[in-house]
Scaffold this motif. Structure first.
Motif, PDB file in Angstrom:
ATOM      1  N   MET A   1      -4.325 -19.029 -26.165  1.00 43.52           N
ATOM      2  CA  MET A   1      -4.757 -18.082 -27.182  1.00 43.52           C
ATOM      3  C   MET A   1      -3.984 -16.784 -27.000  1.00 43.52           C
ATOM      4  O   MET A   1      -4.129 -16.124 -25.987  1.00 43.52           O
ATOM      5  N   THR A   2      -3.144 -16.453 -27.972  1.00 41.11           N
ATOM      6  CA  THR A   2      -2.360 -15.228 -27.920  1.00 41.11           C
ATOM      7  C   THR A   2      -2.843 -14.290 -29.023  1.00 41.11           C
ATOM      8  O   THR A   2      -2.783 -14.627 -30.205  1.00 41.11           O
ATOM      9  N   LEU A   3      -3.325 -13.135 -28.612  1.00 39.87           N
ATOM     10  CA  LEU A   3      -3.819 -12.135 -29.551  1.00 39.87           C
ATOM     11  C   LEU A   3      -2.801 -11.010 -29.647  1.00 39.87           C
ATOM     12  O   LEU A   3      -2.372 -10.468 -28.625  1.00 39.87           O
ATOM     13  N   LEU A  65      -4.274 -14.080 -34.173  1.00 39.48           N
ATOM     14  CA  LEU A  65      -4.553 -15.042 -33.117  1.00 39.48           C
ATOM     15  C   LEU A  65      -3.562 -16.180 -33.298  1.00 39.48           C
ATOM     16  O   LEU A  65      -3.583 -16.868 -34.327  1.00 39.48           O
ATOM     17  N   ASP A  66      -2.678 -16.336 -32.325  1.00 36.38           N
ATOM     18  CA  ASP A  66      -1.616 -17.341 -32.413  1.00 36.38           C
ATOM     19  C   ASP A  66      -0.864 -17.238 -33.745  1.00 36.38           C
ATOM     20  O   ASP A  66      -0.543 -18.240 -34.384  1.00 36.38           O
ATOM     21  N   VAL A  94     -13.998 -17.071 -35.589  1.00 35.22           N
ATOM     22  CA  VAL A  94     -13.483 -16.805 -34.243  1.00 35.22           C
ATOM     23  C   VAL A  94     -14.231 -15.664 -33.546  1.00 35.22           C
ATOM     24  O   VAL A  94     -13.754 -15.133 -32.540  1.00 35.22           O
ATOM     25  N   ARG A  97     -15.534 -14.370 -29.133  1.00 36.41           N
ATOM     26  CA  ARG A  97     -14.468 -14.782 -28.206  1.00 36.41           C
ATOM     27  C   ARG A  97     -13.786 -13.579 -27.568  1.00 36.41           C
ATOM     28  O   ARG A  97     -12.733 -13.725 -26.960  1.00 36.41           O
TER      29      ARG A  97
END
Length: 161
Positions: A1-3, A65-66, A94, A97
């Motif tokens: 998960m890349t924010l 997010l991604d 989402v 999280r």
């Protein structure tokens, strides 16, 4: 998960509007029993055209997010450092999280010279109250009446005058 966070412009309004509509309508269903609900223009892009693009002091950001837009935020950077968080929202799909908390941490990192932050949120939006108080360190300082009902006013002091 890349924010990640990216400064938003006119080209981002359709994605931001879709996410804001889902987020605000979800809150409205949960706390008010209404299918739809939000500030004027929240569901057609006018909110962003007015509040994100309509003033020199404002900057909007997409929350990705991604690489997919899952939220947004708008900040007002006020001379003297007493800034305003105009909006922060995350897609209900989402939420829970840590995305909102990371978004607030992004704001604090991006504007380290802020002396304080202020925001308003509807009195009925209980999840917002918990988020701002427990996750972000804001304190409720006032209640005001608006066309959308009673609003709670929050403030977070970063650097006292």
């Amino acid at each position: 998960m890349t924010l990640t966070f990216a400064e938003a412009g006119e080209q981002d309004i359709p994605d931001l509007t879709r996410v804001m509509t889902r987020a605000f309508d979800d809150e409205s269903r949960t706390y008010r029993g209404l299918d739809k609900g939000g500030p004027e223009g929240y569901d057609n892009g006018d909110f962003f055209r007015q509040w994100m693009l309509g003033y020199d002091e404002t900057t909007g950001y997409t929350i990705l997010l991604d690489g997919e837009v899952v939220g947004g935020l708008i900040v007002w950077i006020i001379p003297g450092g007493h800034n305003h968080l105009g909006a922060i929202f995350v897609d209900p799909a989402v939420q829970d999280r840590g995305i909102g908390t990371q978004a607030w941490q992004f704001v604090e990192r991006t504007y380290p010279g802020a002396k304080s932050w202020r925001l308003e949120t509807p009195a009925w939006s209980l999840k917002n109250h918990a988020f701002y108080e427990r996750k972000c360190g804001f304190t409720k300082i006032d209640e005001t009446d608006s066309p959308d009902g009673v609003m709670f006013v929050y403030r977070k002091i970063i650097h006292p005058d």
